[in-house]
Enzyme design. Structure first.
Site, PDB file in Angstrom:
ATOM      1  N   MET A  88       0.834  -1.185   0.000  1.00  0.00           N
ATOM      2  CA  MET A  88       0.000   0.000   0.000  1.00  0.00           C
ATOM      3  C   MET A  88       0.874   1.242   0.000  1.00  0.00           C
ATOM      4  O   MET A  88       1.820   1.340   0.767  1.00  0.00           O
ATOM      5  CB  MET A  88      -0.887   0.004   1.241  1.00  0.00           C
ATOM      6  CG  MET A  88      -1.860   1.140   1.247  1.00  0.00           C
ATOM      7  SD  MET A  88      -3.094   0.916   2.541  1.00  0.00           S
ATOM      8  CE  MET A  88      -4.520   1.637   1.757  1.00  0.00           C
ATOM      9  N   CYS A  89       0.532   2.147  -0.882  1.00  0.00           N
ATOM     10  CA  CYS A  89       1.291   3.392  -0.969  1.00  0.00           C
ATOM     11  C   CYS A  89       0.575   4.444  -0.132  1.00  0.00           C
ATOM     12  O   CYS A  89      -0.509   4.885  -0.496  1.00  0.00           O
ATOM     13  CB  CYS A  89       1.350   3.821  -2.428  1.00  0.00           C
ATOM     14  SG  CYS A  89       2.226   5.360  -2.638  1.00  0.00           S
TER      15      CYS A  89
END
Length: 155
Positions: A88-89
């Protein structure tokens, strides 16, 4: 070790009063640095009704280095990689933006908020971000389909 003390404190706070739609447990009782987080898809999002496993790994240097957050459940989202890593960014998790005062609870709330409001301009999946911006209806359909397929209980 200071980091273990801080992690233990945050863990007990989170288990005692978890943020809405989120529950937390250790992936392994003997390891304070690896957490399993269960996140319910927020109401009104295409992920509603789904339950997502999120893996949170804390570095030994926590809180001076950020945790890593990845989805163990497949999810169709512009800010989560579409591979088996499910990385996840999150802006706040970048080394240059992380603040030692940040709490894990805030990271998890931010991650869940991202399910409600993706950030296509900070995407790791460009194609999905493009679709989110240009064909929101189709994006919602696919996200709902993936949620049914991967994140619904009893699968």
């Amino acid at each position: 070790m200071a980091s273990q003390k801080r992690i233990g404190k945050e863990l007990s706070e989170l288990t005692a009063s978890p943020p809405e739609g989120i529950s937390v447990e250790l992936a392994d009782e003997a390891d304070l640095f690896k957490w399993k987080v269960f996140m319910n898809g927020p109401e009104g999002s295409p992920y509603e009704g789904g339950k997502f496993l999120v893996n949170l790994t804390l570095p030994n240097e926590y809180p001076f280095k950020p945790p890593t957050v990845s989805f163990g459940t497949k999810i169709y989202h512009p800010n989560v990689t579409n591979d088996e890593k499910g990385s996840m960014c999150l802006g706040m998790l970048r080394a240059d933006e992380w603040k030692p005062s940040s709490k894990i609870a805030a990271v998890l709330e931010f991650a869940r908020q991202l399910l409600l409001e993706p950030m296509p301009d900070d995407a790791v999946e460009g194609r999905i971000a493009e679709q989110y911006k240009s064909d929101r209806k189709r994006y919602d359909e696919i996200a709902r389909e993936w949620t049914r397929k991967w994140a619904m209980s009893g699968q």
